[in-house]
Write an enzyme that holds these catalytic residues in place. Structure first.
Site, mmCIF file in Angstrom:
data_model
loop_
_atom_site.group_PDB
_atom_site.id
_atom_site.type_symbol
_atom_site.label_atom_id
_atom_site.label_comp_id
_atom_site.label_asym_id
_atom_site.label_seq_id
_atom_site.Cartn_x
_atom_site.Cartn_y
_atom_site.Cartn_z
ATOM 1 C CE LYS A 22 13.439 19.326 23.644
ATOM 2 N NZ LYS A 22 13.759 19.051 25.054
ATOM 3 C CG ASN A 23 10.223 18.314 26.141
ATOM 4 O OD1 ASN A 23 11.358 17.943 25.822
ATOM 5 N ND2 ASN A 23 9.982 19.551 26.553
ATOM 6 C CB CYS A 117 20.598 22.937 33.598
ATOM 7 S SG CYS A 117 19.728 23.352 32.123
ATOM 8 N NE ARG A 122 15.966 21.411 34.029
ATOM 9 C CZ ARG A 122 15.813 21.102 32.749
ATOM 10 N NH1 ARG A 122 16.715 21.487 31.864
ATOM 11 N NH2 ARG A 122 14.769 20.410 32.342
ATOM 12 C CG ASP A 308 10.038 24.408 27.657
ATOM 13 O OD1 ASP A 308 10.896 24.810 28.466
ATOM 14 O OD2 ASP A 308 9.662 23.223 27.606
ATOM 15 N NE ARG A 400 19.548 19.575 24.283
ATOM 16 C CZ ARG A 400 18.977 20.192 25.315
ATOM 17 N NH1 ARG A 400 19.429 21.344 25.729
ATOM 18 N NH2 ARG A 400 17.958 19.651 25.951
HETATM 19 N N1 EPU Z 1 11.709 20.296 40.379
HETATM 20 C C1 EPU Z 1 12.050 20.060 41.699
HETATM 21 N N2 EPU Z 1 12.402 18.785 42.038
HETATM 22 C C2 EPU Z 1 12.427 17.759 41.146
HETATM 23 C C3 EPU Z 1 12.074 18.010 39.808
HETATM 24 C C4 EPU Z 1 11.725 19.312 39.463
HETATM 25 O O1 EPU Z 1 12.028 20.960 42.520
HETATM 26 O O2 EPU Z 1 12.743 16.628 41.534
HETATM 27 C C5 EPU Z 1 11.336 21.668 39.988
HETATM 28 C C6 EPU Z 1 12.221 22.223 38.885
HETATM 29 O O3 EPU Z 1 13.405 22.799 39.418
HETATM 30 C C7 EPU Z 1 11.302 23.249 38.235
HETATM 31 C C8 EPU Z 1 9.939 22.585 38.338
HETATM 32 O O4 EPU Z 1 10.058 21.619 39.381
HETATM 33 O O5 EPU Z 1 11.286 24.431 39.002
HETATM 34 C C9 EPU Z 1 9.467 21.909 37.073
HETATM 35 O O6 EPU Z 1 10.472 21.034 36.585
HETATM 36 P P1 EPU Z 1 10.117 19.703 35.777
HETATM 37 O O7 EPU Z 1 10.597 18.536 36.550
HETATM 38 O O8 EPU Z 1 8.679 19.749 35.395
HETATM 39 O O9 EPU Z 1 11.038 19.866 34.498
HETATM 40 P P2 EPU Z 1 11.715 18.719 33.676
HETATM 41 O O10 EPU Z 1 10.880 17.498 33.677
HETATM 42 O O11 EPU Z 1 13.134 18.593 34.079
HETATM 43 C C10 EPU Z 1 10.486 19.306 31.457
HETATM 44 C C11 EPU Z 1 10.903 19.673 30.071
HETATM 45 C C12 EPU Z 1 11.492 21.064 30.064
HETATM 46 C C13 EPU Z 1 10.445 22.044 30.584
HETATM 47 C C14 EPU Z 1 9.950 21.600 31.971
HETATM 48 C C15 EPU Z 1 8.833 22.458 32.503
HETATM 49 C C16 EPU Z 1 11.455 17.544 29.110
HETATM 50 C C17 EPU Z 1 12.486 16.639 28.559
HETATM 51 N N3 EPU Z 1 11.868 18.707 29.590
HETATM 52 O O12 EPU Z 1 11.679 19.353 32.241
HETATM 53 O O13 EPU Z 1 11.784 21.368 28.712
HETATM 54 O O14 EPU Z 1 10.973 23.325 30.655
HETATM 55 O O15 EPU Z 1 9.499 20.230 31.925
HETATM 56 O O16 EPU Z 1 7.745 22.405 31.654
HETATM 57 O O17 EPU Z 1 10.284 17.229 29.076
HETATM 58 C C18 EPU Z 1 12.957 22.291 26.917
HETATM 59 O O18 EPU Z 1 12.336 21.520 26.170
HETATM 60 O O19 EPU Z 1 13.669 23.236 26.490
HETATM 61 C C19 EPU Z 1 12.876 22.091 28.367
HETATM 62 C C20 EPU Z 1 13.760 22.610 29.220
#
Ligand code: EPU
Length: 422
Positions: A22-23, A117, A122, A308, A400
């Site tokens: 998915k991701n 969320c 986030r 996750d 999802r």
């Molecule tokens: N963060 C910031 N600023 C930003 C972006 C992120 O501070 O601009 C922080 C977040 O709050 C968090 C950390 O950085 O503490 C990591 O967040 P990340 O941006 O890596 O998460 P994401 O890209 O929003 C993806 C996955 C998530 C998974 C996380 C961490 C996808 C679509 N989603 O989210 O997957 O938990 O990386 O590995 O790729 C899931 O599949 O259930 C899911 C939530």
């Protein structure tokens, strides 16, 4: 709203086919928008999140054909809009990937701000920071991110934040940088396998990128990209969930189309708790013959233990022979499953962002409520081992991210039934 009825107590035995990731597929579908000819993405799982990304791309003008064999063909020749509306974005945070892709394609984008969320705040500050450094002017107004760049220019960007690297920000900046003028060097990028997958797809489209899997990505901008054929990697979180399903039921599962090299932290923990884990090039077998021992985990970015799989691991720890400490370093508030696991008889105490889980002899079935995707998976795992009947409400979360979960579990001996409701 659909619910699952689960009758616990059956050991799971047999083989489970792991679906495409998915991701990985979400940013890859968005990336296809950057080509000047069609892309063919194989291994796309039938999931609500993939549906949402396809709907968003269609609303922007892409022509998309989806087949039951997991192939999605995206013809990006026409772009009729550069606005991703609230109605679609609110369903899935990763809709934000169209921000980088639209900037890369037409130098402008209007994307609804993804909201809060249930797993905690986030933020998107790193996305904005990286795209701004490439030359985009970005403002937020009336709940929308409005971005414009007369020309994107390569830059040196440090992309790590308070919680370390960001998967989403890395992907978004990459999507904008591949067609920017000159060279972009991004330090502090996410090393997750899903980022490596995105880089490999972009490279097949003609992008010039080095360094995937390391904290530094170097991108030499190109004038144009073409469509490509690509197969996404197996879903490591789905595989990890079934590894824990085998362990919690004291069963014996072999996962086909798994990628063991992406699950080393999970394999290591399962071996520590007493599971026998056998790895082959593309399969993982997990067998448990005795009472599991406890183990502590701290979630971290890749290659650390994935956030996750935190909820699923906690479900497993509820029935071990001792105490374990679970520390969440990516999303400190991602503990919505604790209260529901407690309803099944688990002994879990929260203390300042970590959970102390004391193993109990058995869980007992009860009605429980799923709060998010991975929490739902954890509750299903707990239901598989709880005595009697467990009802998991609000299973739309699971749709999802887990393809045909009740079919896959039933095939290996679980007693689980989806009860449809209107
Ligand atoms: N963060 C910031 N600023 C930003 C972006 C992120 O501070 O601009 C922080 C977040 O709050 C968090 C950390 O950085 O503490 C990591 O967040 P990340 O941006 O890596 O998460 P994401 O890209 O929003 C993806 C996955 C998530 C998974 C996380 C961490 C996808 C679509 N989603 O989210 O997957 O938990 O990386 O590995 O790729 C899931 O599949 O259930 C899911 C939530």
């Amino acid at each position: 709203m659909d619910k699952f009825l689960i009758w616990g107590g059956n050991k799971l035995k047999g083989e489970v086919q792991i679906s495409g990731c998915k991701n990985s597929v979400l940013p890859i579908l968005a990336a296809a928008m950057l080509g000047d000819s069609p892309s063919r993405i194989k291994g796309t799982p039938w999931l609500k999140d993939a549906d949402t990304m396809i709907l968003i791309l269609e609303s922007l003008g892409m022509k998309i054909k989806r087949s039951f064999n997991g192939e999605v063909v995206i013809d990006p020749s026409e772009l009729v809009s550069w606005e991703a509306p609230y109605d679609l974005v609110r369903k899935m945070r990763s809709s934000i990937y169209v921000l980088g892709a639209l900037l890369g394609r037409v130098g402008k984008a209007v994307v609804s701000m993804p909201g809060g969320c249930v797993i905690g705040p986030r933020p998107i500050d790193l996305h904005i920071k990286g795209l701004t450094q490439l030359g985009a002017k970005i403002i937020t107004r009336h709940g929308y991110i409005i971005a414009e760049a007369a020309k994107l220019k390569g830059s040196d960007i440090f992309l790590s934040g308070t919680f370390g690297s960001s998967v989403g920000a890395t992907a978004n900046v990459l999507l904008a940088a591949v067609k920017a003028e000159g060279t972009t060097v991004i330090e502090g990028v996410a090393c997750e396998p899903e980022i490596i997958d995105l880089v490999r797809f972009l490279r097949k489209m003609g992008a010039k990128i080095d360094g995937e899997g390391s904290p530094t990505l170097r991108i030499r901008g190109v004038k144009s990209l073409h469509g490509a054929e690509y197969t996404v990697i197996p879903d490591r979180i789905e595989a990890g969930t079934y590894m824990m399903a085998a362990a919690i039921t004291g069963g014996n599962l072999t996962l086909r189309n798994a990628a063991p090299s992406n699950l080393e932290s999970v394999t290591d923990k399962l071996r520590q708790v007493g599971a026998i884990v056998t790895l082959k090039s593309d399969s993982i077998s997990v067998k448990v013959t005795k009472k599991l021992k406890p183990a502590d985990i701290t979630t971290l970015s890749y290659p650390g233990f994935p956030t996750d799989l935190q909820a699923q691991f906690m479900a497993l720890m509820t029935i071990t022979s001792g105490s374990s400490v679970i520390v969440e370093k990516i999303y400190p508030d991602r503990f919505m499953h604790v209260g529901e696991l407690t309803r099944l008889g688990a002994n879990i105490k929260m203390d300042n962002g970590s959970a102390l889980v004391k193993g109990v002899k058995k869980l007992s079935g009860a009605p429980i409520m799923a709060s998010d995707l991975r929490a739902s998976a954890a509750l299903i795992l707990a239901g598989l081992v709880a005595e009697g009947e467990t009802t998991v409400h609000r299973v739309y979360h699971i749709d999802r991210g887990y393809e045909e979960i009740e079919e896959k579990l039933s095939q290996v001996g679980a007693k689980i039934k989806r009860v449809k409701s209107n």
